[in-house]
Design a protein around this motif. Structure first.
Motif, short mmCIF file in Angstrom:
data_model
loop_
_atom_site.label_atom_id
_atom_site.label_comp_id
_atom_site.label_asym_id
_atom_site.label_seq_id
_atom_site.Cartn_x
_atom_site.Cartn_y
_atom_site.Cartn_z
N ASP A 243 -57.24 97.52 -79.59
CA ASP A 243 -57.23 98.51 -78.52
C ASP A 243 -58.60 98.54 -77.84
OD1 ASP A 243 -56.88 100.67 -76.86
OD2 ASP A 243 -56.86 102.16 -78.46
N PRO A 244 -58.72 98.03 -76.60
CA PRO A 244 -60.02 98.02 -75.93
C PRO A 244 -60.57 99.42 -75.68
CG PRO A 244 -58.28 97.35 -74.42
CD PRO A 244 -57.67 97.40 -75.78
N THR A 245 -59.70 100.46 -75.65
CA THR A 245 -60.20 101.81 -75.43
C THR A 245 -60.97 102.33 -76.64
OG1 THR A 245 -58.16 102.88 -76.21
CG2 THR A 245 -58.27 102.31 -73.88
N LEU A 246 -60.96 101.56 -77.74
CA LEU A 246 -61.80 101.91 -78.88
C LEU A 246 -63.27 101.96 -78.47
CD1 LEU A 246 -61.71 102.40 -81.97
CD2 LEU A 246 -61.91 99.93 -82.27
N GLY A 247 -63.62 101.24 -77.41
CA GLY A 247 -64.99 101.28 -76.92
C GLY A 247 -65.45 102.68 -76.54
N TYR A 248 -64.53 103.53 -76.08
CA TYR A 248 -64.90 104.91 -75.77
C TYR A 248 -65.38 105.64 -77.02
CZ TYR A 248 -62.30 104.13 -71.39
OH TYR A 248 -61.85 103.64 -70.19
N ASN A 249 -64.66 105.44 -78.12
CA ASN A 249 -65.09 106.05 -79.38
C ASN A 249 -66.50 105.62 -79.76
OD1 ASN A 249 -62.32 106.90 -79.64
ND2 ASN A 249 -62.62 106.98 -81.85
N LEU A 250 -66.78 104.33 -79.59
CA LEU A 250 -68.09 103.82 -79.98
C LEU A 250 -69.20 104.45 -79.15
CD1 LEU A 250 -67.17 100.04 -80.43
CD2 LEU A 250 -67.16 101.87 -82.15
N LEU A 251 -68.90 104.79 -77.91
CA LEU A 251 -69.91 105.44 -77.07
C LEU A 251 -70.10 106.90 -77.45
CD1 LEU A 251 -69.03 103.95 -73.55
CD2 LEU A 251 -70.96 103.34 -75.03
N ILE A 252 -69.03 107.55 -77.89
CA ILE A 252 -69.14 108.95 -78.28
C ILE A 252 -70.07 109.11 -79.48
CG2 ILE A 252 -67.84 110.94 -79.20
CD1 ILE A 252 -65.48 110.03 -77.47
N HIS A 253 -70.23 108.06 -80.28
CA HIS A 253 -71.18 108.12 -81.40
C HIS A 253 -72.57 108.50 -80.91
CE1 HIS A 253 -68.50 104.94 -83.58
NE2 HIS A 253 -67.99 106.15 -83.67
N SER A 254 -72.93 108.01 -79.72
CA SER A 254 -74.28 108.30 -79.20
C SER A 254 -74.44 109.78 -78.89
CB SER A 254 -74.57 107.45 -77.97
OG SER A 254 -73.75 107.84 -76.87
N LEU A 255 -73.36 110.42 -78.41
CA LEU A 255 -73.42 111.87 -78.18
C LEU A 255 -73.54 112.60 -79.50
CD1 LEU A 255 -73.23 114.40 -76.43
CD2 LEU A 255 -70.74 114.12 -76.43
N LEU A 256 -72.80 112.15 -80.51
CA LEU A 256 -72.89 112.77 -81.83
C LEU A 256 -74.30 112.70 -82.38
CD1 LEU A 256 -69.59 111.63 -83.57
CD2 LEU A 256 -70.29 113.98 -83.09
N GLU A 257 -74.97 111.58 -82.18
CA GLU A 257 -76.35 111.45 -82.65
C GLU A 257 -77.26 112.50 -82.03
OE1 GLU A 257 -77.37 107.00 -84.19
OE2 GLU A 257 -78.01 107.57 -82.18
N GLN A 258 -76.99 112.86 -80.77
CA GLN A 258 -77.85 113.81 -80.08
C GLN A 258 -77.61 115.25 -80.52
OE1 GLN A 258 -78.32 112.84 -75.66
NE2 GLN A 258 -76.74 111.39 -76.28
N ILE A 259 -76.38 115.59 -80.87
CA ILE A 259 -76.08 116.98 -81.21
C ILE A 259 -75.95 117.23 -82.69
CG2 ILE A 259 -74.91 117.27 -78.98
CD1 ILE A 259 -72.24 117.23 -80.52
N ASP A 260 -75.88 116.18 -83.48
CA ASP A 260 -75.68 116.33 -84.92
C ASP A 260 -76.66 115.41 -85.64
OD1 ASP A 260 -74.86 116.42 -87.54
OD2 ASP A 260 -72.75 115.96 -87.15
N PRO A 261 -77.86 115.90 -85.98
CA PRO A 261 -78.89 115.05 -86.60
C PRO A 261 -78.44 114.40 -87.90
CG PRO A 261 -79.82 117.14 -85.89
CD PRO A 261 -78.34 117.28 -85.75
N THR A 333 -53.34 110.26 -60.46
CA THR A 333 -53.04 109.74 -61.80
C THR A 333 -52.21 108.47 -61.70
OG1 THR A 333 -53.02 111.98 -62.73
CG2 THR A 333 -51.89 110.25 -63.98
N GLY A 334 -52.66 107.41 -62.34
CA GLY A 334 -51.86 106.21 -62.44
C GLY A 334 -50.79 106.39 -63.50
N ALA A 335 -49.54 106.12 -63.14
CA ALA A 335 -48.44 106.30 -64.10
C ALA A 335 -48.59 105.40 -65.32
CB ALA A 335 -47.10 106.04 -63.42
N ASN A 336 -49.29 104.27 -65.17
CA ASN A 336 -49.47 103.32 -66.27
C ASN A 336 -50.85 103.42 -66.91
OD1 ASN A 336 -46.94 102.45 -65.60
ND2 ASN A 336 -47.59 100.53 -64.65
N ASP A 337 -51.52 104.56 -66.73
CA ASP A 337 -52.86 104.76 -67.28
C ASP A 337 -52.78 104.76 -68.81
OD1 ASP A 337 -55.44 105.62 -67.97
OD2 ASP A 337 -55.61 106.86 -66.18
N ARG A 338 -53.54 103.86 -69.46
CA ARG A 338 -53.60 103.81 -70.92
C ARG A 338 -54.95 104.31 -71.43
NH1 ARG A 338 -49.23 103.85 -69.85
NH2 ARG A 338 -47.55 102.35 -70.25
N ASP A 339 -55.90 104.51 -70.54
CA ASP A 339 -57.22 104.99 -70.93
C ASP A 339 -57.24 106.51 -71.05
OD1 ASP A 339 -59.51 102.54 -70.21
OD2 ASP A 339 -57.46 102.32 -69.54
#
Length: 406
Positions: A243-261, A333-339
């Motif tokens: 699932d290429p949208t897994l990349g979004y999860n990987l980016l959210i890690h950076s936000l977690l680092e900023q708010i959760d030491p 909204t795209g009807a076929n939006d998977r992101d």
């Protein structure tokens, strides 16, 4: 109880600005000296600090000029300190009308969290070039924030809506007060991460920048991180498929680092997936998505422990301060939006309608997440023309489109 615990942690973090420390995923560096501001950042937000012409290759089609800008804003995580934010401004060809070119404030979609991903430095995707050139050809100026922490020092609070909204509003202030031939009237436009940023900007504007004359908002592929919408999102994401949208999860890690030491990648990400996860701090979103596809990563292979509980405080920062928006909103909204699943987007439209907003919600059969951007311009351009002219805009809250069959 899970939501209460997450909000308790979030409030504790917001009470301690020192917790917002850059760390391994923050991606600082790799850009020119233009982005480095060594002086004190004081005074009111929205002050233009400096400008320079964009390299010719970064100037959009149908633009007479492109200008890179650096300006002051407010830290959207802590809510008090001044920060420096970068962006750019494009002016149409020809002579500006009386009062200046009508101004569009563009909110970009996911590019990554590393400084080198900032659109004012790296340029824009073919999709966005086409989209912004469309508006420039129709006589609209475009100011585009990179958002807090992209391009400049410090972490980019990926998907957190208040930092993006403050960055957007202060970009408008900076160019309106910076001697550029742009109007006082503004329309907000954005896609994906930027769709959320544009919606949030409309929500934060009355309190943060009440002097700005915001006429309306155009948002496509807009995320909505309510508890119900998160259920829709999780149900739409495969656990055992690549699932290429897994990349979004990987980016959210950076936000977690900023708010959760206390957050550590190693506690959640499998050893074999750590090199890809750490690329969030050096590469851009395309690199992450390609890495997922090329190496065949699935959610279950990537994580040793499901980080869902740990990510709740990050999701809390991705919401909107209110759904009662005083100005009209166009949603595509795209009807076929998977992101960003259509159900999530249409839930936001429905809830904003219930809050009393004027919402024009459109769904585009056959179009995906990216396709809805340029695929919506026939309707969105009529909307933008109307709100700039001060004409009434009708919503369709009584007959909202429905999500396509799963």
């Amino acid at each position: 109880m899970r939501l209460f615990a997450a909000l308790s942690l979030l409030l504790a973090v917001l009470a301690a600005p020192s917790a917002f420390a850059a760390s391994s995923l923050q991606g600082d560096g790799g850009v020119s000296e233009f982005y480095a501001w060594t002086g004190k950042v004081k005074g009111k937000p929205g002050r233009l600090l400096r400008q320079e012409p964009l390299p010719e290759k970064l100037v959009l089609e149908n633009a007479a000029s492109g200008t890179r800008i650096l300006y002051t804003s407010t830290d959207g995580l802590g809510g008090k300190d001044r920060v420096v934010v970068s962006g750019d401004l494009f002016l149409p060809k020809g002579d500006p009308p009386k009062g200046g070119w009508p101004l569009l404030a563009w909110a970009h979609g996911t590019v990554g969290v590393a400084d080198v991903c900032a659109p004012s430095w790296a340029g824009r995707s073919p999709r966005d070039k086409t989209y912004l050139a469309f508006w420039l050809a129709r006589g609209y100026a475009v100011v585009a924030s990179d958002y807090q922490g992209l391009g400049v020092a410090g972490g980019h609070p990926y998907l957190a809506t208040r930092p993006a909204a403050y960055s957007m509003l202060d970009a408008v202030r900076a160019v309106q007060k910076g001697g550029f031939p742009v109007s006082r009237r503004v329309v907000l436009i954005g896609q994906s991460q930027g769709g959320g940023a544009a919606f949030a900007t409309a929500a934060y504007a009355p309190a943060y920048a009440p002097e700005l004359d915001i006429r309306g908002t155009v948002a496509t592929g807009t995320p909505y991180f309510s508890p119900e919408a998160q259920t829709v999102l999780q149900a739409a994401r495969p656990r055992d498929a690549v699932d290429p949208t897994l990349g979004y999860n990987l980016l959210i890690h950076s936000l977690l680092e900023q708010i959760d030491p206390g957050f550590r990648l190693e506690d959640y990400v499998a050893d074999a997936a750590l090199p890809l996860a750490r690329k969030a701090g050096t590469g851009c979103f395309g690199d992450l998505a390609r890495g997922v596809l090329q190496e065949g990563w699935t959610f279950n292979r990537t994580y040793r422990v499901d980080p869902a509980e740990r990510m709740l405080p990050a999701y809390a920062l991705m919401g909107y301060p209110t759904l009662t928006i005083p100005t009209p909103i166009f949603m595509g909204t795209g009807a076929n939006d998977r992101d960003v699943p259509p159900g999530m987007q249409l839930s936001l439209a429905a809830d904003a309608c219930r809050a009393g907003g004027t919402i024009q919600s459109h769904i585009y059969p056959g179009l995906d997440h990216s396709g809805a951007v340029n695929g919506s311009t026939k309707e969105s351009s009529a909307f933008v023309e109307a709100v700039f002219a001060g004409r009434p805009v009708a919503g369709n809250c009584k007959a909202l489109p429905t999500p396509p069959p799963a």
